[in-house]
Design an enzyme around this catalytic site. Structure first.
Site, PDB file in Angstrom:
ATOM      1  N   ASP A   6     -31.105 -23.663 -20.452  1.00 49.51           N
ATOM      2  CA  ASP A   6     -32.409 -23.017 -20.266  1.00 49.51           C
ATOM      3  C   ASP A   6     -33.114 -22.979 -21.616  1.00 49.51           C
ATOM      4  O   ASP A   6     -32.631 -22.345 -22.565  1.00 49.51           O
ATOM      5  CB  ASP A   6     -32.213 -21.600 -19.719  1.00 49.51           C
ATOM      6  CG  ASP A   6     -33.512 -20.982 -19.239  1.00 49.51           C
ATOM      7  OD1 ASP A   6     -34.551 -21.651 -19.301  1.00 49.51           O
ATOM      8  OD2 ASP A   6     -33.481 -19.806 -18.811  1.00 49.51           O
ATOM      9  N   ASP A 101     -37.946 -26.929 -17.876  1.00 50.48           N
ATOM     10  CA  ASP A 101     -37.166 -26.489 -19.036  1.00 50.48           C
ATOM     11  C   ASP A 101     -35.761 -26.004 -18.719  1.00 50.48           C
ATOM     12  O   ASP A 101     -35.125 -25.376 -19.568  1.00 50.48           O
ATOM     13  CB  ASP A 101     -37.919 -25.380 -19.758  1.00 50.48           C
ATOM     14  CG  ASP A 101     -38.147 -24.147 -18.886  1.00 50.48           C
ATOM     15  OD1 ASP A 101     -38.127 -24.294 -17.642  1.00 50.48           O
ATOM     16  OD2 ASP A 101     -38.326 -23.055 -19.435  1.00 50.48           O
ATOM     17  N   GLU A 102     -35.251 -26.269 -17.526  1.00 51.50           N
ATOM     18  CA  GLU A 102     -33.878 -25.851 -17.251  1.00 51.50           C
ATOM     19  C   GLU A 102     -33.229 -26.761 -16.214  1.00 51.50           C
ATOM     20  O   GLU A 102     -33.897 -27.420 -15.431  1.00 51.50           O
ATOM     21  CB  GLU A 102     -33.810 -24.389 -16.803  1.00 51.50           C
ATOM     22  CG  GLU A 102     -34.478 -24.099 -15.481  1.00 51.50           C
ATOM     23  CD  GLU A 102     -34.298 -22.653 -15.051  1.00 51.50           C
ATOM     24  OE1 GLU A 102     -33.142 -22.254 -14.744  1.00 51.50           O
ATOM     25  OE2 GLU A 102     -35.288 -21.910 -15.013  1.00 51.50           O
TER      26      GLU A 102
END
Length: 399
Positions: A6, A101-102
């Site tokens: 993350d 983003d993860e």
């Protein structure tokens, strides 16, 4: 053995990477749609000063006048996301991206043992720092909920591992049930209503949970025990059987026409994605909840559902079937997706598409004027910006 990666304050991290003079300063990145003056995300220095996502620019400037405010650049963030995903995928063939983003990485086969999985996790963190010049938090777990819990435990730039249900229960036992990933607000508020606030409360009052939640109870009790049977599933948009978008307003909305306009923007985003992957839909689902969190949903099978105007027309006819009350959440799903057959495209269909293009653009133009946006185009409308656009519309209603 699952790793969850993350990125820390992703948009702001990209901007600080590209402009090192921002490091150490409070930085707020506005919504990636440069027409909407709402904070999309901010770095930890800005958060310490009281800024947070979805805050209006005027309020953010009042609270932290010396913050650096940057117009978001979604094209850049997506390009960086592709680099990150490529890096992470070097460690496994089984990766499930969740957002830009993860992602979850199942490294059971590629690592082979826990020491190698641990090395993978640290390598990913080091390479994101050294090669991408950003920070990320990483969790190593025995299933998806434990990996996600691990990545959230020591943010920013943290690493934490949970290797058994006993580890999970020891860490989470006295924490609020809302902190367990995958347990949503409606569920934990119902648990609160009968006095169950912590993970331990839920584990020790199983019969009460079953009586309250019925069929849902088994899933919630499993999560409280650190049990999660989901598997990491590589996802490709081309294979999807449905596309859905929804948003929760920051404040309740009682304006029917605002809801209609928001549903149109959602329809545009869904239609653009369907066109990108040459799909057409066979049904529309409208979901939402009222201000008291009472949910509603209605659906309809359709012969043809491709364009934004078609989706919006069906969605509004469905929305009109439910009683109109103050709304908190609203969304659309188009389902029964199948690949369009280009060979069956007719002249009438082409003419219809051209007509819809004009109608869609005209409606976007009308929305732009109605809510005082300097410009708003199709490229501004996608799943990462709809919420902030909707919040601008909610606070700039011109009707």
């Amino acid at each position: 053995m699952i790793i969850h990666v993350d990125m820390d304050c992703y948009y702001a991290s990209v901007e600080m990477r590209d402009d090192p003079s921002l490091v150490g300063k409070p930085v707020a990145v506005l919504s990636p749609s440069d027409q909407i003056q709402v904070v999309g995300t901010c770095n930890y220095e800005a958060r310490a000063r009281g800024l947070h996502s979805a805050m209006s620019l005027s309020e953010a400037k009042r609270i932290c006048p010396d913050a650096v405010f940057i117009n978001g650049n979604l094209k850049k963030y997506r390009a960086v996301s592709e680099e990150l995903h490529a890096l992470w995928s070097e460690y496994t063939d089984t990766m499930e991206p969740v957002m830009l983003d993860e992602a979850y990485l199942d490294v059971t086969e590629s690592a082979g043992d826990i020491d190698t999985a641990r090395r993978f996790a640290h390598e990913i963190q080091d390479r994101v720092r050294d090669e991408m010049h950003m920070g990320c938090s990483v969790g190593l777990g025995y299933n998806m909920v434990s990996a996600k819990t691990g990545s959230e435990e020591l943010k920013p730039n943290g690493y934490f591992e949970l290797l058994s249900p006993a580890d999970f229960v020891e860490l989470m036992g006295d924490r609020d049930i809302s902190e367990v990933n995958s347990i949503g607000p409606r569920t934990y508020e119902r648990l609160y209503s009968i006095g169950l606030h912590t993970v331990r409360d839920v584990r020790e009052h199983r019969s009460d949970v079953i009586e309250l939640l019925g069929n849902q109870a088994e899933r919630i009790l499993d999560l409280a025990d650190g049990i999660d049977d989901r598997v990491v599933t590589p996802r490709t948009p081309e294979d999807s059987k449905s596309i859905s978008r929804s948003l929760t307003f920051l404040k309740d909305v009682d304006d029917y026409w605002l809801i209609s306009d928001v549903l149109f923007l959602i329809s545009v985003d869904i239609s653009e994605n369907m066109a990108k992957y040459n799909k057409r839909g066979g049904g529309v689902f409208v979901v939402g909840s009222y201000s008291d969190r009472t949910p509603f949903n209605v659906n309809k099978v359709t012969k043809k559902c491709t364009s934004a105007t078609e989706i919006h027309e069906v969605a509004m006819s469905l929305f009109d079937e439910v009683p109109f009350r103050t709304i908190r959440r609203i969304g659309i799903a188009v389902y029964n997706l199948v690949r369009s057959d280009a060979n069956q495209t007719t002249l009438d269909a082409l003419m219809g598409a051209e007509k819809d293009d004009g109608t869609t653009d005209s409606m976007i133009e009308a929305i732009r004027k109605r809510y005082g946006m300097e410009s708003l185009e199709r490229k501004d409308i996608d799943r990462d910006t709809i919420r902030t656009i909707a919040e601008h519309m909610r606070t700039h209603r011109g009707r």
